[in-house]
Design a protein around this motif. Structure first.
Motif, PDB file in Angstrom:
ATOM      1  N   THR A 251      59.553   8.033  69.561  1.00  0.00           N
ATOM      2  CA  THR A 251      59.768   6.669  69.303  1.00  0.00           C
ATOM      3  C   THR A 251      58.472   5.866  69.880  1.00  0.00           C
ATOM      4  N   GLY A 252      58.076   5.979  71.108  1.00  0.00           N
ATOM      5  CA  GLY A 252      56.849   5.554  71.557  1.00  0.00           C
ATOM      6  C   GLY A 252      55.551   6.062  70.865  1.00  0.00           C
ATOM      7  N   THR A 253      55.540   7.238  70.374  1.00  0.00           N
ATOM      8  CA  THR A 253      54.469   7.683  69.575  1.00  0.00           C
ATOM      9  C   THR A 253      54.541   7.069  68.193  1.00  0.00           C
ATOM     10  N   ILE A 254      55.519   6.827  67.593  1.00  0.00           N
ATOM     11  CA  ILE A 254      55.513   6.276  66.152  1.00  0.00           C
ATOM     12  C   ILE A 254      55.439   4.762  66.564  1.00  0.00           C
ATOM     13  N   LEU A 255      55.458   4.049  67.498  1.00  0.00           N
ATOM     14  CA  LEU A 255      55.210   2.677  67.568  1.00  0.00           C
ATOM     15  C   LEU A 255      53.706   2.489  67.826  1.00  0.00           C
ATOM     16  N   ARG A 256      53.082   3.486  68.530  1.00  0.00           N
ATOM     17  CA  ARG A 256      51.630   3.487  68.768  1.00  0.00           C
ATOM     18  C   ARG A 256      50.990   3.690  67.528  1.00  0.00           C
ATOM     19  N   PHE A 257      51.327   4.795  66.797  1.00  0.00           N
ATOM     20  CA  PHE A 257      50.831   4.958  65.441  1.00  0.00           C
ATOM     21  C   PHE A 257      50.966   3.704  64.496  1.00  0.00           C
ATOM     22  N   ALA A 258      52.143   2.983  64.577  1.00  0.00           N
ATOM     23  CA  ALA A 258      52.331   1.932  63.709  1.00  0.00           C
ATOM     24  C   ALA A 258      51.432   0.710  63.974  1.00  0.00           C
ATOM     25  N   ALA A 259      51.240   0.626  65.143  1.00  0.00           N
ATOM     26  CA  ALA A 259      50.402  -0.638  65.783  1.00  0.00           C
ATOM     27  C   ALA A 259      49.212  -0.180  65.069  1.00  0.00           C
ATOM     28  N   CYS A 260      48.168   0.787  65.214  1.00  0.00           N
ATOM     29  CA  CYS A 260      47.250   1.221  64.651  1.00  0.00           C
ATOM     30  C   CYS A 260      47.003   0.983  63.300  1.00  0.00           C
ATOM     31  N   LEU A 261      48.040   1.171  62.564  1.00  0.00           N
ATOM     32  CA  LEU A 261      47.850   1.414  61.119  1.00  0.00           C
ATOM     33  C   LEU A 261      48.431  -0.031  60.382  1.00  0.00           C
ATOM     34  N   GLY A 262      48.671  -0.905  61.307  1.00  0.00           N
ATOM     35  CA  GLY A 262      49.468  -2.300  60.771  1.00  0.00           C
ATOM     36  C   GLY A 262      50.813  -2.021  60.175  1.00  0.00           C
ATOM     37  N   LEU A 263      51.548  -1.293  60.633  1.00  0.00           N
ATOM     38  CA  LEU A 263      53.020  -1.071  59.880  1.00  0.00           C
ATOM     39  C   LEU A 263      53.951  -1.559  60.871  1.00  0.00           C
ATOM     40  N   ALA A 264      54.885  -2.143  60.287  1.00  0.00           N
ATOM     41  CA  ALA A 264      56.030  -2.638  60.983  1.00  0.00           C
ATOM     42  C   ALA A 264      57.158  -1.393  61.260  1.00  0.00           C
ATOM     43  N   VAL A 265      57.919  -1.802  62.411  1.00  0.00           N
ATOM     44  CA  VAL A 265      58.874  -0.660  62.624  1.00  0.00           C
ATOM     45  C   VAL A 265      60.173  -1.258  62.638  1.00  0.00           C
TER      46      VAL A 265
END
Length: 153
Positions: free
Chosen positions: A17-31
């Motif tokens: 989940t932390g990895t996905i949150l970091r990925f989302a932050a870098c690409l401007g995606l909401a989670v």
């Protein structure tokens, strides 16, 4: 910033989940995290995996599936489920800029009632005999394709 959302159905593993949150932050995606999670959302391992990126990700917690579905229905967003039971390859699916890309629990995927709710279901083809790809890697692959198709809005 893209209008795509990543939704995690009752995630089991804080590090993923932390990895996905970091990925989302870098690409401007909401989670969107659909609870209950298999760990404390404020768990130290989640914060460690997300590093300082957690402060910049648009994160919404939904207390359960029903509340998430109420929000999704009201927002008019299409739900696209990543599933090993799907027939359509993730690269063949036509994504829309405001889709919600749903990923199931690491241990069990999603229940049939959630599977049946999805507007689309996509599959990452794998070598025969393998069960599944790590959820964070699956999210990266499918989100990458969705962003490619929608122009990295």
């Amino acid at each position: 910033m893209s209008d795509l959302h990543i939704a995690l159905y009752q995630p089991d593993i804080a590090g993923n989940t932390g990895t996905i949150l970091r990925f989302a932050a870098c690409l401007g995606l909401a989670v969107d995290i659909i609870e209950p999670a298999g760990f404390d959302i404020s768990d130290r391992s989640l914060k460690r995996a997300g590093l300082d990126y957690l402060a910049t990700v648009k994160l919404t917690r939904h207390v359960n599936w029903e509340r998430f579905e109420e929000w999704r229905s009201a927002s008019g967003r299409r739900l696209v489920l990543a599933s090993t039971k799907a027939a359509e390859r993730y690269t063949d699916f036509a994504y829309r800029p405001n889709d919600i890309l749903l990923f199931g629990r690491e241990s069990a995927g999603v229940p049939d009632r959630v599977h049946d709710t999805a507007d689309g279901r996509v599959l990452i083809p794998m070598v025969e005999g393998q069960r599944s790809i790590n959820v964070a890697l699956s999210a990266a692959m499918i989100c990458g394709e969705a962003l490619r198709q929608t122009g990295f809005a």
